[in-house]
Every structure is written in structure tokens, then in C-alpha cells.
Design a protein around this motif. Sequence first.
Motif, PDB file in Angstrom:
ATOM      1  N   MET A 148      48.885  54.577  84.148  1.00 53.84           N
ATOM      2  CA  MET A 148      49.242  54.268  85.520  1.00 53.84           C
ATOM      3  C   MET A 148      49.570  55.515  86.331  1.00 53.84           C
ATOM      4  O   MET A 148      49.414  55.529  87.553  1.00 53.84           O
ATOM      5  N   HIS A 149      50.029  56.586  85.696  1.00 56.66           N
ATOM      6  CA  HIS A 149      50.388  57.790  86.435  1.00 56.66           C
ATOM      7  C   HIS A 149      49.277  58.832  86.444  1.00 56.66           C
ATOM      8  O   HIS A 149      49.481  59.916  86.970  1.00 56.66           O
ATOM      9  N   ALA A 150      48.188  58.497  85.850  1.00 56.77           N
ATOM     10  CA  ALA A 150      47.098  59.477  85.789  1.00 56.77           C
ATOM     11  C   ALA A 150      46.394  59.571  87.124  1.00 56.77           C
ATOM     12  O   ALA A 150      46.167  58.557  87.802  1.00 56.77           O
ATOM     13  N   GLY A 151      46.050  60.794  87.478  1.00 57.45           N
ATOM     14  CA  GLY A 151      45.321  60.961  88.725  1.00 57.45           C
ATOM     15  C   GLY A 151      43.861  60.548  88.584  1.00 57.45           C
ATOM     16  O   GLY A 151      43.204  60.236  89.574  1.00 57.45           O
ATOM     17  N   GLY A 152      43.344  60.588  87.397  1.00 60.08           N
ATOM     18  CA  GLY A 152      41.975  60.170  87.127  1.00 60.08           C
ATOM     19  C   GLY A 152      41.867  59.619  85.712  1.00 60.08           C
ATOM     20  O   GLY A 152      42.753  59.811  84.883  1.00 60.08           O
ATOM     21  N   VAL A 153      40.762  58.928  85.440  1.00 60.65           N
ATOM     22  CA  VAL A 153      40.583  58.299  84.129  1.00 60.65           C
ATOM     23  C   VAL A 153      39.267  58.772  83.514  1.00 60.65           C
ATOM     24  O   VAL A 153      38.249  58.905  84.202  1.00 60.65           O
ATOM     25  N   ARG A 154      39.344  58.966  82.229  1.00 67.14           N
ATOM     26  CA  ARG A 154      38.144  59.418  81.487  1.00 67.14           C
ATOM     27  C   ARG A 154      38.012  58.581  80.216  1.00 67.14           C
ATOM     28  O   ARG A 154      39.025  58.335  79.546  1.00 67.14           O
ATOM     29  N   VAL A 155      36.770  58.139  79.907  1.00 63.62           N
ATOM     30  CA  VAL A 155      36.511  57.361  78.708  1.00 63.62           C
ATOM     31  C   VAL A 155      35.833  58.249  77.667  1.00 63.62           C
ATOM     32  O   VAL A 155      34.944  59.045  77.981  1.00 63.62           O
ATOM     33  N   HIS A 156      36.248  58.117  76.434  1.00 65.48           N
ATOM     34  CA  HIS A 156      35.658  58.850  75.294  1.00 65.48           C
ATOM     35  C   HIS A 156      35.051  57.814  74.363  1.00 65.48           C
ATOM     36  O   HIS A 156      35.780  56.981  73.810  1.00 65.48           O
TER      37      HIS A 156
ATOM     38  N   TYR B 257      39.050  51.150  87.371  1.00 68.31           N
ATOM     39  CA  TYR B 257      38.147  52.308  87.386  1.00 68.31           C
ATOM     40  C   TYR B 257      36.896  51.933  86.574  1.00 68.31           C
ATOM     41  O   TYR B 257      36.984  51.155  85.605  1.00 68.31           O
ATOM     42  N   GLY B 258      35.794  52.476  86.933  1.00 70.08           N
ATOM     43  CA  GLY B 258      34.587  52.101  86.181  1.00 70.08           C
ATOM     44  C   GLY B 258      33.499  53.170  86.210  1.00 70.08           C
ATOM     45  O   GLY B 258      33.521  54.094  87.010  1.00 70.08           O
TER      46      GLY B 258
ATOM     47  N   ASP C  90      43.618  60.671  80.652  1.00 68.86           N
ATOM     48  CA  ASP C  90      43.526  61.255  81.971  1.00 68.86           C
ATOM     49  C   ASP C  90      42.550  62.420  81.921  1.00 68.86           C
ATOM     50  O   ASP C  90      42.055  62.806  80.844  1.00 68.86           O
ATOM     51  N   ARG C  91      42.295  62.966  83.081  1.00 69.19           N
ATOM     52  CA  ARG C  91      41.268  64.013  83.097  1.00 69.19           C
ATOM     53  C   ARG C  91      41.741  65.270  82.376  1.00 69.19           C
ATOM     54  O   ARG C  91      40.927  66.055  81.909  1.00 69.19           O
ATOM     55  N   GLU C  92      43.004  65.496  82.324  1.00 67.85           N
ATOM     56  CA  GLU C  92      43.520  66.651  81.607  1.00 67.85           C
ATOM     57  C   GLU C  92      43.617  66.395  80.107  1.00 67.85           C
ATOM     58  O   GLU C  92      43.922  67.299  79.341  1.00 67.85           O
TER      59      GLU C  92
ATOM     60  N   ASP D 217      33.782  60.357  83.153  1.00 66.20           N
ATOM     61  CA  ASP D 217      34.862  60.122  84.105  1.00 66.20           C
ATOM     62  C   ASP D 217      34.642  58.786  84.808  1.00 66.20           C
ATOM     63  O   ASP D 217      33.512  58.477  85.258  1.00 66.20           O
ATOM     64  N   LEU D 218      35.715  57.995  84.900  1.00 60.36           N
ATOM     65  CA  LEU D 218      35.661  56.711  85.603  1.00 60.36           C
ATOM     66  C   LEU D 218      36.135  56.917  87.039  1.00 60.36           C
ATOM     67  O   LEU D 218      37.114  57.641  87.292  1.00 60.36           O
ATOM     68  N   ALA D 219      35.494  56.246  87.941  1.00 64.78           N
ATOM     69  CA  ALA D 219      35.859  56.351  89.358  1.00 64.78           C
ATOM     70  C   ALA D 219      36.516  55.049  89.821  1.00 64.78           C
ATOM     71  O   ALA D 219      36.199  53.967  89.293  1.00 64.78           O
ATOM     72  N   PRO D 220      37.461  55.151  90.782  1.00 66.15           N
ATOM     73  CA  PRO D 220      38.075  53.916  91.309  1.00 66.15           C
ATOM     74  C   PRO D 220      37.003  53.011  91.925  1.00 66.15           C
ATOM     75  O   PRO D 220      36.075  53.476  92.583  1.00 66.15           O
TER      76      PRO D 220
END
Length: 1444
Positions: A743-751, A789-790, A808-810, A766-769
Motif C-alpha cells: 500500500m505504501h509503494a510508489g510503484g508495483v513490480r511483478v516477478h 495495478y496491471g 515495489d520498484r526498489e 512493472d505494473l501500471a495503475p
Amino acid sequence: MRLWPLVPRFQFPTGYNQHVPMQQPRPPSATRPGVRSLGGTSLTMPLPGQPGTVAAQRPRTSNPCPSGMSSDMWRGAGWRSHAAPPSGSRMAASGRIGAQAPGVTASASGAKAVSGGPVAKTSAASAAPPTVAPPAGAASSSGGGGAATATATKPISATDASSGGNSPPASPADVALPVTAGNGQVPGVAVRGPSSPVSFDKAMAAKINAARELARRLAEEKQAAKAALDKGPDVESKRAAELASAEAAAQAAKADALVRALRRAESNRDTLQRLRAENEALRELLLEVAVDKEAARARMEQVISSLSDQTLVERAKAAVSAGLAPAPMSAAELLSRPGPLAQPRPVDAGATKSSDAAAAASVEAQLVAASAQVAETISPTKAPAAEAAPPVAEDVQLVAEVRSVLQQKAPLETSEDTIKQVVKKAEQSGSAAAPEASAAATAVVEELHLVLEGPQAVPAAAPAPPVVAGPPAAAAPTPTAPPAVEVAPPVPAVREGPPPIPEPTSAQLQALGYKAITSNQLIFTWPEEGGLVGRPVRIYYNRTRGPLPPSKRLQVKAGFNKWEEIVEFDMELARELPPGGGHEWWVLSLELPSDLFRFDYVIVDGVSGSVDNNGYRDYQLRLVDAPTEDEVMAARAEAYRRFDEERRKSIEEEEKRLWRLVESKALDAAAAARVEFRRRRDSELLEAARQVVADRRKADITAVPAADKLAGVYTWCGGPPRPGQRSFLAYNKVHGNAGGGLMHAGGVRVHLGYDGWWNKITQTTDLAPLTQEQLTAHNLSSSGGLQWYGAWIDVPYSAAVLNFVFSDREQRNWDNNGMRDYHTLVSGAHSGDELVEMLHAAMKRDSADSDKEVEDRAALRAVRKVEAKGLTMRKRREVVHEFLYTVPLSPRAGQAVDVYYRPDATMLRGRPEIWLRATWNRLGAAACNAAGGALRPVVARLEPCLPGGLGFFKARVQVPAEAGGMDLSFSDADSTSGGFVDDNGGLDYHIPVEGSATPRRSLSIVHVAVEMAPIAKVGGMGDVVTALGRAVQEQGHEVSVIVPKYDCINYKLVDGLVQANSFNWGGTSVRVWRGYVEGLPTTFLEPENGMFWVGCIYGRNNDAQRFGFFCGAALQYLKNTGRQYDILHCHDWQSAPIAWGDLGAAKTVFTIHNLSYGADLIGRAMQSCNVATTVSPTYAREIAGHPSVASHLDKLYGVLNGIDQDIWDPSEDPCLPMHYSAENIAAGKEAARRLLRQRLNLAQADVPVVGCVTRLVAQKGIHLIKHAAWRTLERGGQFVLLGSAPDGRVQGEFNALREQLARAYPDRAALVFTYDEPLSHLIYAGSDMFLVPSMFEPCGLTQMIAMRYGTIPVVRKTGGLVDTVFDVDHDEDRARMQGMETNGFSFEGTDFAGMDYALNRALSCWYSDKSLWHSLRRRAMMQDWSWNSPALDYLELYYKALKS
């Protein structure tokens, strides 16, 4: 390749001494009393106490010679009766010889019988390339076919020579027959010594004649012995026969030695040609001495400066500076010299100065001798040259008197009488020049007669009464005047056809008969002057006046051209000369061959076998207008050249055809290799794919909780993902009761991964809103604070389960479902088999390029392998074709084939008859006889292809339709029970037959051994078992191996290992395992008593017990199989008990690898086996005297081991940094050397590297290895050693050596004491020289491996090292004889000096002669040390064992 056992396979006739070594007696000494030299010929002077005749001969007896032997034959056609041969000098073996049954036609001789046709012919086995025969003054005939030296003899009349007078002299000394050339001229009267080197072909012809003469003499000696038994003791005839045989043996030995000397000379033709050119220059120079000595000396210095033969130079200098004494001139030379003779004067041996011409002649003679040390008469019966008589005043005075008589213009009769008186006076006074003057003066008188009165003016010798069987007849008075020498008219330059020979009238024949009777002659001829070659001739013989008893059958045993061809003709009663008055004339009418230059004959009683041989001198028919021996030999040489040219041409054409077959097989092999590689590679990839799928598709990957959506967390929009398609994944980063997720991530990434993370993370996206439109499109709700995000995800084509987590992206915060990850099943996922197929196809695509390269190399390797085998077969055929071939060269079943055989190249040289025996399909004579029908053995007599028995002999053989191969042996008789046999050392000669109706039967061979490479290898035995087995298997035979099942074997190297069954033996159960090692079917025997569960192969105190148990178990296993095996091959002492075990019908071959161990067991195996081998020919000779093998040498063969060139191949070796061959050897070895230095921390310098890979034991010469290390470093090189010592003390010494070398030469020596297979390959390739200083080495493989990698061996000459390494400086001839080239350096001693001698030469060559070094390593690399040829040798021995 011809294999020979250690014992010569001669077969001796009954009654001959079989224990006398095959060694000829030495000829009589040249300095024996009473022998002098006359103009290059040999004169025998009267010995003290003998009558004053020219030659004292043995008295005649009235007993006929039962063997048909002439005194001329046993004396050697000259004055050789004084020197009795040494005792025991008889030849220890003899062949059959003599007449055939009546009625056999003499077709090859060219002699047609006008009446009383030829009964039988015996052709001498002569095969030397014919050349121009010796000059008339150098050679003549031995009555039995051996070439003899022309000698100056006391002359007899032409009538006596042509008609065969039989008058005894007044004293016990006979008058010798003159030796005549082919045209009737007398050689050797005024002929100087040899003035040019003897040709090899002439010497070979003389050698053949000598061998032929010896064969005839031995047969006649045997006949004389038999006659003595039948008729009672005849000591005189028997002794004469024995002396003739001994003399013939001596001359045969001398001729053989001359040929060997000339063969050595011919092997270095360039040197001989250079010496001859230098001699010619010196001779020309010395002839100029007579004109201007000072100018000559100046020129001589100029010529000498360009010469390389210093010995010859010094002799020439000494000759000119010392002013040599004049060469003694013969009386004949003095008589023929123009101008007045110088008055005699005393001779001062120390101060006499010769004339310039005499000095030049003398020096010339010395130079000729220096340029060709073999420049002696080519005749094997030449008496040794006697010392030249010094010039004395009375000799010159005597010759001066004769010349003065000739210069007077007196009537012929007066001149002749005066000359005779001068000669008689000299004889009575004992003058040393008397014989010379007698012969020379008589020749001059003859010439005067011919010039003034024609040929009929030659005075006749006193008639000789016949020699009859019974008591000695009264001797007739000796003629007071010396008889004249037979002289034939000069031969015209251009011969025209002879006029027709008129038929004689009865009156003419009666007149000739009356003339013969009144002159006490037994024989006259029509035409009276002699026979014309190519025309009919009649020979009349008065039986009643001769020694033969009354008979109804007389024969003429004729010898054409010095008895080189023997033909028997039947005579008939002469109707024109009716019997009466105590005379019974017999006549032989025949047509003389056109190539006849000499016709000798004896008269034989066909009933009793008695012989009239003119008192041991034979009769000789005078030939008119006959070609000279030189002309005949030149014509034969040309015929032989044409024959040989055609022969080689046909062989070359057939070899081309066979090589095309090899190339076709090579292409087929390449195609098969490609197919096999693809099959094998496809199988490897398929197995790899199955393994991958098995690892990926484990049962637990689908057992995890998996869903295509998880409420409030993620969802696969549009339904479950499908393989190979794109699916949309939506993720809510705010989910869970505590607002979990990201919830606090600025961006989301799937592995994302798949199949239980099998390939780790394969995608990171990387998933986008999602926008409202996207939420609506995917039926997603944003109520309740959901943040979706998808992204689109590529679903792997082969995935069954998708595994994924979010971050998250980091990538500092993760959502991994509480350490359980998220999982979704792929809808429609491929099955395991489908996945295997997909993976297999993908692997093939990925490896296509690299596989193509490997496939090409496999195809090339297959081509090279087939070509190497083809080259081996061609090399073996080339050796055999020098003495044996067929036409057609590849016989076909059911057709006739001509077999050509050259006796001179075998032990049958000079034999009077040549017979062949042909059997079929390697069955042997007994089996072929048992088979019956067309497969019965064939026995045929070979006839010469060319006149005179030169070159090849031929016989036609019908090949049965069922024959797949011809097995040939040759002998000098139609039976192999006696005489000489050439059967290739008991192996026979084998010629493949094409188109056989019966397929070739393959052999079943079982190796029983305790070592086998690469699974159980300690020494070279393991390599032999595997490599030999594979090589024989590739020849189409069934080969298997039985070894113990050690617990220390690397069973990963065994393909398809399974337990088959078990059986009981020795009180325990023995398990039977089967598998494949290097493609060989291998059986492992594992006794449950634990004998081979000891962690090693050797080293237990009960090794003999363990291996004895194994041998018994192996025999029991073979019996249990119920199969019939052909060959059981056992190796060394470990499996020696196989040889004396229960073998059934199998035959045993036993191989000695090292006689240093288990000698008792080896001795028992030698006694029991059928054939024994050892690992090199030289080692076989070295162990021949060992008690274990000495009594079984007839079984022992030395076969050189080979190396497995698939393993030791620098063009494929994976241990090398660069693959190379002979074409790029420099670059390849440089790359290997650089890597070797890098691995061993050696300096990268341009210095030679000496390598050594060995076990550090005393056998390997460890003291020499230590010395070589220091010597190499002292010479600036680098030294590398790989090996270890089982003896701790020795290992300690080498540890200390390593420390010493490291301190003295820190970057130039490396000693590695461990087993390192890749490093050994690198040392073989990276070294320049390879050291093998073994004290003994049965075979040795390391030197062959080194040469395979282009590394030059430095070895001690022992065992197999002798057979494989040919020294650059000393073994050129030995290498050439074996079809090889020099390839290394060797030494003989065991001390440091010997080691230094070889190593220093190798290092010096590397430093100072790089061109030689490069060519040396290239030729070493190209030599074939594979198992191709040894495998064929072993097959020959297997077949021999089957026939034993």
C-alpha cells in the motif's frame, strides 16, 4: 607384412646333416702356394714335387661319375683344385634336383628336338634383374650353372674342346679345358684386371648362378652317395662330388657377400656417383703426369681441393709424390705392346722409378679399387686374386725372345716351332713367366693360324682314350707339342641369317666318324665347325669307346648358358653309322635356341644312371655365330625391363581401382559417421530433454495452492493464462485486514517464474495503475479503496504452473503471499511428452552450429580411419608384390588365375624347380582334402616367364567357386616333405578372392585378461586388450573380453551393465555381469568370496591365487555358455592357466607382455599354447634364450603393439589448446608449449623442452632420467617430468632432485609426481623431445604417442624402442629396409656417456638445424603406429593356431 618365427623354417631332406648352421665356407686364400696373378686372372703354378705342367689336377679314374659332375664344375671352371674345402663346409640343406620323368617337354628353353626330343627340363630359379653379363675376360662357366672366373689355362685343341676329347695326360696332372666365351674366343689370356665397378645386377646374376650351382652340386653329391651304396664303394667319385659341393658352397657364399656389399653400395648411389666422377678426374689427371709432371701437380691440387673423400685424396697425393713402381705387365701385354722391348735390368725395390705411363696405370688401378671396394669379378667361383709377381729380368728376356721370333718374317711353321721351343725352355728352367708366356704365345700362334690359313688350321690336340667303367685304362702318350687354344672367328658387326645347313651324306658322316675314331675322340658334330644358334645341330657319340655300359637308352643332359637351364634329351642310334668294328654311334638332333651363348652337356645312360662327363669337365658344343653373353644378358635385361614395366603398370592400375574402392568406403564411412553422430547426438539431447522435463514436472509443482484469481489480491483478467499467449494480470496493492500488500509503494513490480521456479525468475514487469476505463473493461471495482495495478504478461510456452510475487520498484518491500508465493495453473498446458519434444527441438536448434562442426570432424575422422587401413593394406601388398602377385590382381571365384612368384626375393633363390601349393579359405591342406571337391589343394610347377629363369615364374591355378581366398606356399619340390619351403614363416601367403559363393566365416575370439583400458588399467596390457580387440572387431570378427569385476572399476565407463546370471565355482557363487567397454562386449566375473573386493588390481600377497581362481572361473563360464569359440587369447602370467585348461576345441594364443614376472607360469603356457606372441620383434629376440621360452621358439612371434589413435589424436584431443596435424604442426605445438609452461610456471623462452612421462622404477632407467634433467638444463633447455615411484626411497630421491633443480634453475624445470591424464597429453604435445631411457622395454607406447604428437623420441636401444625409433645418424638403411624413415635419436649403453651422446645430438639439432628438425617432427608425426597392421598380423596368427 611378413611375419617370421625366430627359428628358420627350413625343411631338410633325409640323410643330410641338419645341425650344421646355414653358413657357407670361405673361399680358398688368395695367397696359397703356387698361385700367381696374370693380367687380372688367376694362374696356378706347379707345386713343389709336381710335374712341370700348368695345373696339377686329380688323376682320372675309369669309374664313371654317377652324379654327372664334371671336374670343371667342382674346380670352378679354372685352377681351383688345390685348395681343399674346410671340413664340415657342406651346405646343411638341399633341395631336389635332377631329371624329370621321360616325356616332359622342355618348352621354355627354346630348344626343339629334331630327333630324340627333350625328356625333361629343370629351370634354375633365377630372378635377379638381368643386366649385361661380365666381360669375356672376367667370367666363364661353372659346369653346373654357376658363373666362374676366366682363368689362364694350358691350352688344348679346338677339336678337343668342341668334340669332347677324353685323352689322359702322361702324368697324373690333367690338362685343363679352356674357358671360352660365347663366340668361341678365349678370354683371360691378355686381359687386365677389372677396370670398373661391378654392377649390382651382374653380381646378382652371379649370385643366382652360384646358388643354382650349389643346388645342383648337392643333388649330384646325394646321387653319388646313392650310387656308391648301390654299386659298392667308389671313394674317388664320392670324394669328387663332396669337393664339388664344398667348392660350390664357398662360391655361393662369396657371391652372396658380394651382392650384400653391392646392395650397400647401391643404397648410397649419390656417393658412389660422386666418387666415380672424382676418380675419373683423377685418372685423367694422372695420365697427364707422363707429359708434364709440374703442370699435372698443379692441376691435381686444383682437382683435389674439390674432392670430399679425403682417403682417396691422400692416396692420390701419395701416388704422385712417391713415384710408384711400375705395375707388373703380363706376358700377353708385353707381347701385344708395339715397338721393341726394353732390355732387362736389375730391379731395385727401394729406388726404382717407374715410367710415367706405368705409374699412371698403377695409380689408376688403385683409384678404381678405392672408388668401388666391391670391384672384383662378379663370378662367385672366381679364385681369390693372387699377389702380383714382381718383374724379373728372366721374364722380360723370355718375352723379348718370343717377340723377336714374331717380328721375323719366317714361315708360319718355323715361327711356331721356335716359339714352342722358347716356351719349353722356360718351362724346363722353372721360369716364373713360363705359364704366362705359354698362354700368351699360344694365343698369338692361334691368331697367326686364323689369319694365314683360316679356322680349320688350328692344330688338334692329341686324342684321348675313353674312360670306361671298370679298371683304369692304360694311359695314352701325352702329345709332345702343347695343344692350341680354341679360337672362334670374329663375330661380324651385323649378322645376316645363316645359310641353310645341308644334310650330311653317309660318306661325310662316316668320314667324320673315322676321323673321330682315329683321333681317339668320342664325339663329333654336324656341322663339323660347330652349332649355329637358331639352327639344327647333330651330336654324335661313340658309346662303345666311352665309359658307358651297353644300353638301350642314352640321354644328353644339356646345360644351356652355363647350366642355367637344364634339359634332358633322348638320343637314338645313328642309322647312317651302322654299328660294327667295336663302334656304336648314337645321335641327338636338336634345334639350338637363338639366345644360346654356351652349350655344355654330359651323356647319361638312362637305364643305369651312369654318366660320361668328360672326366669331370663336361662336354661343350662349339657355337658358331652365337651371341655373346653380354648380348644375351642385355637382351634379357631389356625383356625384364619391359616385363617389369608392364607388371608395375598393371599393379598400379589395380591399386588405383582398389583405392577407388577405399575412397568409396571412406565416403560411406563418413556418411555412416554423420548418421551415427546425429543419432547419438539426438539421443543425447532427447535424454537431456526428458531429464529436464522430469526435473520440472515434479509431482509437487501442481500440488501447491493455485488459482487464476485471489479476491482482492490479483486476478488474471480474461480467464486463466494459456501457454504461449499474453494474459493481463491485475494486482491490488492494498489488500489484507491490516492494509497489507504494498500500500505504501510508489510503484508495483511483478516477478514471474514457472514450474516451481524451475528456471528462476524469467520475467520482471512493472505494473501500471489502471484507469477507470481499464477497470471497467476488466470488470474490476475500485470501491473500498482498492488500488489496481496491471500489465500484460507473456506466458511461457512450456509452463504448467506460473509462480509469481510482487514488490515495489526498489525491490525493498515484497508481497510473496506470506512466504508461500502466488501460483496459477496454466490452462491447456502441454503434457510431459509434448514438453520433451519441444525441449528436444529447441536444444537441437540451439546446438545446430556447434553440432555441425563436431559432425564434420567425426566424418573426417571416419574417412581418415578407412584411408589409414587402406594405406596399411596397400603397403603390405606392395611388399608382397615384389615377389608375389596374381593376374588378375584380384582373382574371382570360379575363374583361372596366373600366379607370379619371384624366387630370388625369397629363400628359394637359385633352386632348380619352383612349385606352388594352393589351399583355400584358410582351411589348410588337411581340411581342404577333407572337404574334397573343388576345394582340394592344388600343386603346380611354376615356369619362368623370361628366358634364363630371370625374374618371375608363373603357374595357372583354377579358383574354385566356393573359394573366398587363396592360401599359397612355395617349395623346390612337388612335396613339402623335404627341401626348402617358403610358406611365410608358417603363415602362408593369402590372396583375397572376389565373388565367392561361400561367405567368409568370421572368427570367435575371447580375450581373458586381468586388465582392460580404460576401466582397469595398470600397464600396457590393458591398452593391448582393448585396442587389439577393437581393431580385430573392425575386421569383421566377433571379439569379447572376460575380466574380473573389481570394486575399483569406474563403472560409468561401462555401457549397459547388467547382471546376467551366476554359477558355482571353487566353492563359491560367481556372478556374471555383461556390458560394453569401448564397444567391446565385456563379461565381468564377480566371485562372492570377495577376492576382487580389495580396492586394487595388484598388490595383494595372494595375487597368483586370485588370478588362478579367475582363470578357472572363466573356463567354467565359457563351458556353461555352450558355444564353440575359435580362439582363447590369454595375456601374461596372470591368465596363463587358460592355456592348459579345459579348452574344448578352442585354440590358444598366449602373449608375453613382460617376462620379468611369473616366468614359471609363462613357461608352462608356452608349452601348452598353440601360438605365442610378444609385444615387439626385438623383445622376442631378447627373450629367446630365456629357459621359459627357449625350447618353444618355433611358436614365438614378435608383433609390435600399436596405439589407439582415436584417443591419442592431436587433431581431436580435448586436452590441447589448439588442435593440429602435420600441416600446422608448428602452430599447434607452440600453443601447447605455451600452455604447458604456463601451467608449470616455466619461463616463456625460445628453448627446447625435454619431456618424460613414466613410472619411476629401475626398469625405466631412473639414473639416466636424473642425469638427462641436469644435462638438458646445462644445455639451456627446459625439463618436464610426470610420474611417480611406488618405492618410497626412489620417490624421496626424486623429491630431493626437484628441490635441487628448483634452486638451481627455478623457472626451467618442473617435476610433477601425480597421475594427471590431461597434463600427460599436454606434455606429449608441448615437448620438443621425449625421453625413454629404459633398461628394458618389451614394447613401449610412450615413444609412439610422442611421435603421434610430433615430439622427437630420445631412447635407449632395447626391445620395442629399437623397432619404432630409427636414429637420424645411424639407422637410415635399417629404416629403409622396413619402409620407414628416420625419426629420432638413440643410444646403446647404460651409462651417462651413452645418454649424453643421444641427447646432445638432439639438442644440437634443435639449436643449429631447424630445417632438419622441422622435417623430422613432421615425418615422425605422419608415421602410422596404429593397430591396423598389428591386428592383421594377429589375425594371421589366429588362423595359424586354428591349423595347428
